[in-house]
Design a protein around this motif. Structure first.
Motif, PDB file in Angstrom:
ATOM      1  N   ILE A 168       0.840  -1.194   0.000  1.00 42.25           N
ATOM      2  CA  ILE A 168       0.000   0.000   0.000  1.00 42.25           C
ATOM      3  C   ILE A 168       0.878   1.248   0.000  1.00 42.25           C
ATOM      4  O   ILE A 168       1.772   1.388   0.838  1.00 42.25           O
ATOM      5  CB  ILE A 168      -0.934   0.027   1.230  1.00 42.25           C
ATOM      6  CG1 ILE A 168      -1.662  -1.310   1.381  1.00 42.25           C
ATOM      7  CG2 ILE A 168      -1.909   1.187   1.121  1.00 42.25           C
ATOM      8  CD1 ILE A 168      -2.567  -1.654   0.240  1.00 42.25           C
ATOM      9  N   GLY A 169       0.612   2.136  -0.934  1.00 44.63           N
ATOM     10  CA  GLY A 169       1.401   3.365  -1.022  1.00 44.63           C
ATOM     11  C   GLY A 169       0.820   4.490  -0.179  1.00 44.63           C
ATOM     12  O   GLY A 169      -0.397   4.635  -0.062  1.00 44.63           O
ATOM     13  N   VAL A 170       1.701   5.280   0.410  1.00 45.61           N
ATOM     14  CA  VAL A 170       1.318   6.501   1.119  1.00 45.61           C
ATOM     15  C   VAL A 170       1.715   7.678   0.231  1.00 45.61           C
ATOM     16  O   VAL A 170       2.882   7.814  -0.147  1.00 45.61           O
ATOM     17  CB  VAL A 170       2.022   6.619   2.490  1.00 45.61           C
ATOM     18  CG1 VAL A 170       1.667   7.942   3.164  1.00 45.61           C
ATOM     19  CG2 VAL A 170       1.626   5.446   3.382  1.00 45.61           C
ATOM     20  N   THR A 171       0.746   8.507  -0.128  1.00 45.59           N
ATOM     21  CA  THR A 171       0.992   9.601  -1.067  1.00 45.59           C
ATOM     22  C   THR A 171       1.887  10.676  -0.460  1.00 45.59           C
ATOM     23  O   THR A 171       1.745  11.055   0.703  1.00 45.59           O
ATOM     24  CB  THR A 171      -0.340  10.240  -1.507  1.00 45.59           C
ATOM     25  OG1 THR A 171      -1.173   9.226  -2.055  1.00 45.59           O
ATOM     26  CG2 THR A 171      -0.108  11.315  -2.558  1.00 45.59           C
ATOM     27  N   LYS A 172       2.792  11.187  -1.287  1.00 45.05           N
ATOM     28  CA  LYS A 172       3.696  12.241  -0.852  1.00 45.05           C
ATOM     29  C   LYS A 172       2.978  13.589  -0.877  1.00 45.05           C
ATOM     30  O   LYS A 172       2.323  13.937  -1.855  1.00 45.05           O
ATOM     31  CB  LYS A 172       4.907  12.292  -1.789  1.00 45.05           C
ATOM     32  CG  LYS A 172       5.996  13.259  -1.355  1.00 45.05           C
ATOM     33  CD  LYS A 172       7.194  13.136  -2.288  1.00 45.05           C
ATOM     34  CE  LYS A 172       8.339  14.020  -1.820  1.00 45.05           C
ATOM     35  NZ  LYS A 172       9.531  13.863  -2.691  1.00 45.05           N
ATOM     36  N   PRO A 173       3.046  14.364   0.190  1.00 46.22           N
ATOM     37  CA  PRO A 173       2.393  15.681   0.219  1.00 46.22           C
ATOM     38  C   PRO A 173       2.971  16.627  -0.833  1.00 46.22           C
ATOM     39  O   PRO A 173       4.186  16.793  -0.933  1.00 46.22           O
ATOM     40  CB  PRO A 173       2.692  16.193   1.624  1.00 46.22           C
ATOM     41  CG  PRO A 173       2.983  14.980   2.422  1.00 46.22           C
ATOM     42  CD  PRO A 173       3.672  14.043   1.481  1.00 46.22           C
ATOM     43  N   THR A 174       2.083  17.226  -1.613  1.00 44.67           N
ATOM     44  CA  THR A 174       2.483  18.229  -2.598  1.00 44.67           C
ATOM     45  C   THR A 174       1.414  19.317  -2.623  1.00 44.67           C
ATOM     46  O   THR A 174       0.346  19.175  -2.042  1.00 44.67           O
ATOM     47  CB  THR A 174       2.601  17.621  -4.016  1.00 44.67           C
ATOM     48  OG1 THR A 174       1.300  17.223  -4.457  1.00 44.67           O
ATOM     49  CG2 THR A 174       3.539  16.429  -4.027  1.00 44.67           C
TER      50      THR A 174
END
Length: 346
Positions: free
Chosen positions: A221-227
């Motif tokens: 499961i991927g954790v999205t990088k804050p942008t």
């Protein structure tokens, strides 16, 4: 002679044991082989104003049944459904609440108490006033915020004799910060009830996984990088976490914000002040045994900030968290529960 007799006895013992062991090994092999030959279904759709994606190992699609289960949640907890139970409660229309409503209401109140009100299902009027509901760009003044706070507060609502009792009839309940997680739990339990051991349920980013994926590995499961990509046109992955038999939910303020007088205001509203929170957490991902709990705590941690969130986690060893925050130099930094160390793939 005695030694020879023992040897013969052992040979006889293994003579009947060996075929049984061979049969057992062969049977296990066939079961595993049959299990691996069952295809994985990939079902998608829309519910609660968002998309869902469900992958499960079964011999045929049961997407229609999944839709039926999700519709039950929608008819009970969705504020976007004018005929839902919660909508009737908000309209002060006499209505009978069911076990689903009672469960989510009680769980919400429990987490509100545990987080000193950081999680609050009555905060919707303040959220809407700040423009996140209607995107009208007109920000409330202090008088407006103070007046709306009279209609909020989780302690001002309760269930008694199967009815919702509100201290003020203007109080509105909003389960949006827990309903998607609960919906994922409902489908996960439905799949388990059908004997399905390997699946991933994802509704609007709230996830429940069990067993293994199509590659016979734990789910990745991927954790999205804050942008600052508010439209999420090019999401990037911060990290990948290996999971099984766990629920996961993420809350983040990095895609919903606005600037005013040089300050960045998050979409998360602090129920205690009535104003958007301003602290260093950019994303809170929580892991729990059920997704409704993970969903609610992820929202709460966006309100509490990093230090208090870590204190709450110390009192809940059954929870794990992965926080992305802005350090003193304004760069992204990470803190995660020690128990996640071996689960982080990159």
């Amino acid at each position: 002679m005695k030694e020879s007799s023992n040897i013969n006895a052992n040979k006889k013992k293994w003579a009947w044991k060996l075929p049984f062991l061979i049969f057992l090994i062969a049977g296990t092999f066939l079961i595993v082989k049959k299990q691996q030959s069952i295809p994985f279904q990939h079902d998608k759709g829309f519910i609660f104003g968002t998309a869902y994606s469900i992958i499960y190992q079964y011999d045929h699609s049961i997407n229609n049944e999944i839709k039926d289960e999700l519709q039950k949640v929608d008819e009970c907890l969705s504020i976007f459904n004018r005929h839902s139970t919660v909508s009737h409660v908000n309209d002060n229309t006499p209505t009978k609440i069911n076990d689903m409503f009672t469960y989510i209401f009680n769980l919400s109140q429990k987490i509100s108490e545990d987080t000193d009100g950081a999680f609050d299902i009555t905060v919707a009027p303040l959220v809407n006033a700040w423009g996140f509901g209607f995107k009208n760009g007109i920000y409330p003044d202090k008088a407006t915020v103070d007046s709306l706070r009279k209609f909020t507060g989780y302690k001002n609502v309760r269930i008694k004799n199967g009815k919702v009792i509100k201290e003020n009839p203007g109080i509105m309940l909003d389960f949006s910060a827990i309903a998607k997680g609960y919906g994922s739990d409902v489908i996960a339990n439905y799949l388990k009830g059908k004997g399905i051991e390997n699946f991933m349920v994802e509704i609007g980013g709230e996830i429940v996984v069990r067993g293994k994926n199509e590659k016979q590995q734990e789910w990745k499961i991927g954790v999205t990088k804050p942008t600052d990509d508010s439209l999420n046109t090019s999401p990037k992955i911060q990290t990948v976490i290996s999971l099984t038999s766990k629920a996961m939910a993420t809350s983040g303020n990095y895609r919903n914000f606005y600037y005013r007088n040089g300050k960045k205001y998050a979409h998360t509203i602090d129920p205690a002040t009535g104003y958007p929170v301003q602290h260093t957490i950019l994303s809170a991902t929580v892991f729990a045994d059920n997704c409704a709990t993970a969903d609610a705590y992820a929202t709460a941690f966006m309100v509490t900030g990093l230090d208090k969130a870590m204190t709450i986690l110390e009192n809940h060893p059954e929870l794990m968290a992965y926080f992305i925050y802005s350090d003193e130099k304004g760069k992204n930094a990470v803190w995660h529960s020690p128990a996640l160390k071996d689960k982080i793939q990159k």
